[in-house]
Scaffold this motif. Structure first.
Motif, PDB file in Angstrom:
ATOM      1  N   VAL A 129      -0.498 -24.207   0.343  1.00 26.31           N
ATOM      2  CA  VAL A 129      -1.383 -23.094   0.962  1.00 26.31           C
ATOM      3  C   VAL A 129      -0.040 -22.064   1.636  1.00 26.31           C
ATOM      4  O   VAL A 129      -0.660 -20.798   2.206  1.00 26.31           O
ATOM      5  CB  VAL A 129      -1.780 -23.800   2.448  1.00 26.31           C
ATOM      6  CG1 VAL A 129      -1.845 -25.040   1.823  1.00 26.31           C
ATOM      7  CG2 VAL A 129      -0.536 -24.587   3.539  1.00 26.31           C
ATOM      8  N   THR A 130       1.070 -21.433   0.698  1.00 28.59           N
ATOM      9  CA  THR A 130       1.804 -21.029   1.708  1.00 28.59           C
ATOM     10  C   THR A 130       2.863 -19.790   0.299  1.00 28.59           C
ATOM     11  O   THR A 130       2.739 -19.423   0.638  1.00 28.59           O
ATOM     12  CB  THR A 130       2.759 -21.635   1.544  1.00 28.59           C
ATOM     13  OG1 THR A 130       3.681 -22.261   1.044  1.00 28.59           O
ATOM     14  CG2 THR A 130       3.060 -21.764   3.350  1.00 28.59           C
ATOM     15  N   GLU A 138      -7.973 -17.497   2.068  1.00 31.53           N
ATOM     16  CA  GLU A 138      -8.453 -17.617   3.639  1.00 31.53           C
ATOM     17  C   GLU A 138      -8.494 -18.680   4.321  1.00 31.53           C
ATOM     18  O   GLU A 138      -8.122 -19.337   5.196  1.00 31.53           O
ATOM     19  CB  GLU A 138      -9.535 -16.670   4.182  1.00 31.53           C
ATOM     20  CG  GLU A 138      -9.221 -14.962   3.964  1.00 31.53           C
ATOM     21  CD  GLU A 138     -10.196 -14.023   4.201  1.00 31.53           C
ATOM     22  OE1 GLU A 138     -11.247 -13.734   5.029  1.00 31.53           O
ATOM     23  OE2 GLU A 138     -11.136 -14.149   3.577  1.00 31.53           O
ATOM     24  N   GLN A 139      -9.000 -19.378   3.262  1.00 32.87           N
ATOM     25  CA  GLN A 139      -9.528 -20.947   3.778  1.00 32.87           C
ATOM     26  C   GLN A 139      -9.146 -21.757   2.742  1.00 32.87           C
ATOM     27  O   GLN A 139      -9.069 -21.356   1.257  1.00 32.87           O
ATOM     28  CB  GLN A 139     -11.000 -21.433   3.996  1.00 32.87           C
ATOM     29  CG  GLN A 139     -11.177 -22.556   4.119  1.00 32.87           C
ATOM     30  CD  GLN A 139     -12.932 -22.831   4.490  1.00 32.87           C
ATOM     31  OE1 GLN A 139     -12.678 -23.195   5.991  1.00 32.87           O
ATOM     32  NE2 GLN A 139     -13.758 -22.212   4.022  1.00 32.87           N
ATOM     33  N   PHE A 140      -8.796 -22.458   2.238  1.00 34.23           N
ATOM     34  CA  PHE A 140      -8.369 -24.343   1.550  1.00 34.23           C
ATOM     35  C   PHE A 140      -8.973 -25.383   1.689  1.00 34.23           C
ATOM     36  O   PHE A 140      -9.459 -25.557   2.803  1.00 34.23           O
ATOM     37  CB  PHE A 140      -6.363 -24.591   0.883  1.00 34.23           C
ATOM     38  CG  PHE A 140      -5.990 -23.610   1.060  1.00 34.23           C
ATOM     39  CD1 PHE A 140      -5.334 -23.661  -0.341  1.00 34.23           C
ATOM     40  CD2 PHE A 140      -5.255 -22.709   2.276  1.00 34.23           C
ATOM     41  CE1 PHE A 140      -4.550 -22.009  -0.499  1.00 34.23           C
ATOM     42  CE2 PHE A 140      -4.729 -20.652   1.212  1.00 34.23           C
ATOM     43  CZ  PHE A 140      -4.238 -21.231   0.030  1.00 34.23           C
ATOM     44  N   HIS A 176     -10.646 -28.747   5.117  1.00 31.54           N
ATOM     45  CA  HIS A 176     -10.275 -27.280   4.793  1.00 31.54           C
ATOM     46  C   HIS A 176      -8.938 -27.178   5.435  1.00 31.54           C
ATOM     47  O   HIS A 176      -8.798 -27.981   6.857  1.00 31.54           O
ATOM     48  CB  HIS A 176     -11.580 -26.617   5.005  1.00 31.54           C
ATOM     49  CG  HIS A 176     -11.989 -26.395   6.094  1.00 31.54           C
ATOM     50  ND1 HIS A 176     -12.389 -25.345   7.063  1.00 31.54           N
ATOM     51  CD2 HIS A 176     -12.561 -27.216   7.256  1.00 31.54           C
ATOM     52  CE1 HIS A 176     -12.412 -25.231   8.383  1.00 31.54           C
ATOM     53  NE2 HIS A 176     -12.585 -26.912   8.747  1.00 31.54           N
ATOM     54  N   ARG A 177      -8.450 -26.142   5.433  1.00 30.73           N
ATOM     55  CA  ARG A 177      -7.308 -25.627   5.838  1.00 30.73           C
ATOM     56  C   ARG A 177      -7.666 -24.372   5.681  1.00 30.73           C
ATOM     57  O   ARG A 177      -7.939 -23.427   4.733  1.00 30.73           O
ATOM     58  CB  ARG A 177      -5.547 -26.322   6.424  1.00 30.73           C
ATOM     59  CG  ARG A 177      -5.022 -25.720   6.811  1.00 30.73           C
ATOM     60  CD  ARG A 177      -3.112 -25.852   6.278  1.00 30.73           C
ATOM     61  NE  ARG A 177      -2.571 -24.594   6.440  1.00 30.73           N
ATOM     62  CZ  ARG A 177      -1.616 -24.560   6.529  1.00 30.73           C
ATOM     63  NH1 ARG A 177      -0.614 -26.202   6.403  1.00 30.73           N
ATOM     64  NH2 ARG A 177      -0.687 -24.015   7.030  1.00 30.73           N
ATOM     65  N   ALA A 178      -7.594 -23.256   7.226  1.00 32.19           N
ATOM     66  CA  ALA A 178      -7.428 -21.772   7.377  1.00 32.19           C
ATOM     67  C   ALA A 178      -5.801 -20.736   7.168  1.00 32.19           C
ATOM     68  O   ALA A 178      -5.303 -22.386   7.719  1.00 32.19           O
ATOM     69  CB  ALA A 178      -8.598 -20.681   8.734  1.00 32.19           C
ATOM     70  N   ARG A 179      -5.704 -20.359   6.280  1.00 28.48           N
ATOM     71  CA  ARG A 179      -4.570 -20.055   6.571  1.00 28.48           C
ATOM     72  C   ARG A 179      -3.774 -19.546   8.187  1.00 28.48           C
ATOM     73  O   ARG A 179      -5.118 -18.762   8.662  1.00 28.48           O
ATOM     74  CB  ARG A 179      -4.474 -18.216   5.585  1.00 28.48           C
ATOM     75  CG  ARG A 179      -3.268 -17.753   5.365  1.00 28.48           C
ATOM     76  CD  ARG A 179      -3.149 -16.926   4.629  1.00 28.48           C
ATOM     77  NE  ARG A 179      -3.609 -17.233   2.857  1.00 28.48           N
ATOM     78  CZ  ARG A 179      -1.676 -18.141   2.481  1.00 28.48           C
ATOM     79  NH1 ARG A 179      -1.585 -18.033   2.915  1.00 28.48           N
ATOM     80  NH2 ARG A 179      -2.567 -18.667   1.110  1.00 28.48           N
TER      81      ARG A 179
END
Length: 179
Positions: A129-130, A138-140, A176-179
């Motif tokens: 994610v980085t 923008e999203q994973f 999910h994870r947003a950046r």
């Protein structure tokens, strides 16, 4: 030194296939991801999937990485497709039922079974994610089987939250994870 400070991602190239393949002989890995064809498919999809539509989203590119420990040994494989958007798909009607316009990576990962419970999954997800190579994402999103407690805990530790709560037709819930 903590795992996360020493782990680095490198592109998954054919020369990294031999150390990764044995991980897919483990019964739990086979149950969740499949056998040795999974990493071979990841290599094949690096260029093949561009521009294809999948469940109402367009595949922009496929990216896969191997996580290396401080000694340069492969410890995890992570990757997937980067899409122009994320959609929720109803397999019964073969229709999109919801759309999120953010550029999204749908990812999957596996940690070397000999290294389970040592923080490599968490460190690998954090590195994904980085990653500079994914700066436009923008999203994973991760699809996880509800009984895969280790993956659910790992995703939670990295800040992934529920996108869906009920398993889909493939038996997956999405985080999910947003950046």
């Amino acid at each position: 030194m903590p795992v996360c400070e020493t782990l680095r991602l490198v592109p998954f190239e054919p020369e990294l296939l031999p150390p990764v393949l044995p991980w897919f002989d483990h019964p739990d890995v086979q149950r969740h991801l499949g056998g040795r064809s999974w990493p071979e498919r990841e290599l094949a999809l690096r260029t093949a999937a561009r521009g294809e539509e999948f469940r109402g989203r367009t595949v922009l590119r496929a990216r896969s990485f191997v996580a290396l420990d401080a000694d340069g040994a492969p410890v995890a494989l992570i990757g997937g497709d980067v899409y122009d958007r994320w959609t929720q798909w109803d397999p019964a009607t073969e229709q999109v039922v919801a759309t999120d316009e953010r550029r999204t990576m749908g990812a999957a990962y596996v940690v070397d079974p000999a290294r389970w419970r040592h923080g490599y999954g968490t460190a690998t997800l954090r590195a994904l994610v980085t990653a500079d190579a994914l700066a436009d994402v923008e999203q994973f999103v991760l699809g996880v089987e509800p009984d895969n407690t280790a993956s659910l805990r790992t995703a939670d530790a990295v800040g992934f939250g529920p996108l869906t709560t009920e398993p889909d037709a493939e038996g997956l819930v999405y985080l999910h994870r947003a950046r």
